[in-house]
Design an enzyme around this catalytic site. Structure first.
Site, short mmCIF file in Angstrom:
data_model
loop_
_atom_site.label_atom_id
_atom_site.label_comp_id
_atom_site.label_asym_id
_atom_site.label_seq_id
_atom_site.Cartn_x
_atom_site.Cartn_y
_atom_site.Cartn_z
N GLU A 36 0.83 -1.21 0.00
CA GLU A 36 0.00 0.00 0.00
C GLU A 36 0.86 1.26 0.00
O GLU A 36 0.55 2.23 -0.68
CB GLU A 36 -0.93 0.01 1.22
CG GLU A 36 -2.14 -0.89 1.08
CD GLU A 36 -2.99 -0.53 -0.14
OE1 GLU A 36 -3.19 0.66 -0.41
OE2 GLU A 36 -3.41 -1.46 -0.84
N CYS A 183 -11.93 2.88 -16.01
CA CYS A 183 -12.26 4.29 -15.83
C CYS A 183 -10.94 5.08 -15.86
O CYS A 183 -10.52 5.69 -14.88
CB CYS A 183 -13.02 4.51 -14.52
SG CYS A 183 -13.82 6.13 -14.45
N CYS A 190 -16.13 3.46 -21.08
CA CYS A 190 -17.48 3.34 -20.51
C CYS A 190 -18.24 2.14 -21.09
O CYS A 190 -19.04 1.52 -20.38
CB CYS A 190 -18.25 4.62 -20.72
SG CYS A 190 -17.44 6.04 -19.97
N CYS A 193 -17.71 -0.85 -18.98
CA CYS A 193 -17.66 -0.60 -17.53
C CYS A 193 -18.85 -1.23 -16.82
O CYS A 193 -19.99 -1.04 -17.24
CB CYS A 193 -17.64 0.91 -17.28
SG CYS A 193 -17.65 1.32 -15.53
N CYS A 199 -24.05 5.05 -14.04
CA CYS A 199 -23.08 6.14 -13.92
C CYS A 199 -23.68 7.46 -14.42
O CYS A 199 -24.13 7.56 -15.56
CB CYS A 199 -21.82 5.81 -14.72
SG CYS A 199 -20.61 7.14 -14.72
S1 SF4 Z 1 -19.22 4.49 -16.98
FE1 SF4 Z 1 -18.66 5.99 -15.44
S2 SF4 Z 1 -17.43 4.83 -13.98
FE2 SF4 Z 1 -17.55 3.62 -15.84
S3 SF4 Z 1 -15.74 4.16 -17.06
FE3 SF4 Z 1 -17.39 5.50 -17.69
S4 SF4 Z 1 -17.19 7.30 -16.44
FE4 SF4 Z 1 -16.00 5.70 -15.46
#
Ligand code: SF4
Length: 317
Positions: A36, A183, A190, A193, A199
């Site tokens: 960490e 992200c 996106c 994602c 989101c």
């Molecule tokens: S959907 Fe939202 S959380 Fe996912 S990559 Fe795109 S901006 Fe990032």
């Protein structure tokens, strides 16, 4: 069946998470703690390939780290930068007598362990149900909740809002991986994602958070004189806050009777160093300085700039 964001993230992590990272396949709190701290300012690849294993080999336990000399810790940290991390590690090992506390509240009392790091160690090593808030997670939260303002207090509230308290280990690891692989800062993916469905910032992810005002980094111009005597070179161990504990050559205000050696540039987080280097074999008496051969210098911990200076010396001998 519609998945919650947490379920979706968990599902994604099972398939796409970086499960084989050595600090994820161990329950050893000390190993997790070291990872960490190293990962705070350094990329996974660098930590993994060059620093994590040698450090643990040199200091296998927190007690051994506590009993070691700070110079040895700095030497093992050499090249990783942000040396305050190494000094804090060493100090923290002594503070807790080689026994790492087993909860975030106590961990936070140790040198160099802030709230997010304490939560990460507690969640990964002891399965304490707490969210983390590192740079990757901050970026995701800003976008996910469409938050423009950089407000740490608010971000912690949102970190708890999205948090999966039943799976603290997997959730936090998943958020770290999502930030590192999906992200992304410049090019968020996106379409793949797991949080895309809910989101709020996905239509304009790069808008969040608002851009920081970029200040031009100041340039510090310096002259460094490398004093030489009988094939030995004069170095001092720094006592000032910056690069504290690392060895360095003599910084001069005026240069006389010295041979130009070359020029080095070194970028630090808050300034850029531009230094002209000179070699001098004139008499030099300064009790703060000790004399070392090039072979002996290898055992000292030096900053990157001083390593560059050594490389220039080597070109002359
Ligand atoms: S959907 Fe939202 S959380 Fe996912 S990559 Fe795109 S901006 Fe990032």
């Amino acid at each position: 069946m519609k998945l919650t964001p947490q379920q979706s993230l968990l599902h994604w992590y099972k398939t796409h998470g970086r499960h084989d990272l050595p600090w994820r396949t161990t329950d050893n709190p000390y190993h997790i703690y070291i990872s960490e701290i190293m990962l705070q300012q350094t990329q996974v690849k660098t930590v993994l390939e060059r620093f994590y294993f040698p450090f643990l080999e040199r200091f296998p336990t927190l007690s051994e780290l506590a009993e070691s000399h700070q110079d040895d810790v700095l030497k093992m940290w050499e090249g990783l930068g942000y040396y305050t991390r190494a000094k804090n590690l060493h100090h923290a090992a002594r503070q807790c007598g080689g026994n790492l506390p087993n909860n975030a509240h106590e961990l936070m009392k140790l040198s160099g362990i802030g709230r997010s790091t304490a939560h990460a160690i507690a969640a990964f090593a002891y399965r304490e149900s707490l969210p983390i808030l590192d740079a990757n997670v901050k970026r995701i939260l800003h976008r996910y909740f469409a938050l423009l303002k950089r407000d740490e207090k608010k971000l912690w509230e949102y970190a708890y809002t999205l948090f999966d308290s039943k799976h603290p280990f997997e959730y936090n690891q998943a958020m770290m991986d999502l930030g590192a692989t999906v992200c992304l800062a410049r090019k968020p993916l996106c379409a793949v994602c797991p949080l895309e469905a809910t989101c709020q910032g996905k239509s304009e992810p790069l808008t969040y958070p608002e851009a920081k005002i970029k200040l031009q980094k100041p340039v510090r111009n310096r002259s460094i004189i490398i004093h030489k005597r009988d094939n030995r070179y004069a170095l001092t161990q720094r006592t000032e806050r910056f690069l504290h504990g690392l060895w360095g050559f003599f910084e001069a205000v005026e240069v006389a009777n010295a041979t130009p050696l070359g020029h080095i540039t070194q970028h630090y987080s808050h300034f850029t160093l531009e230094a002209d280097l000179y070699l001098s074999e004139e008499s030099f008496d300064n009790e703060r300085y000790e004399w070392f051969t090039l072979e002996e210098i290898k055992d000292l911990s030096l900053s990157c700039a001083d390593h560059k200076a050594v490389a220039l010396i080597k070109q002359t001998v």
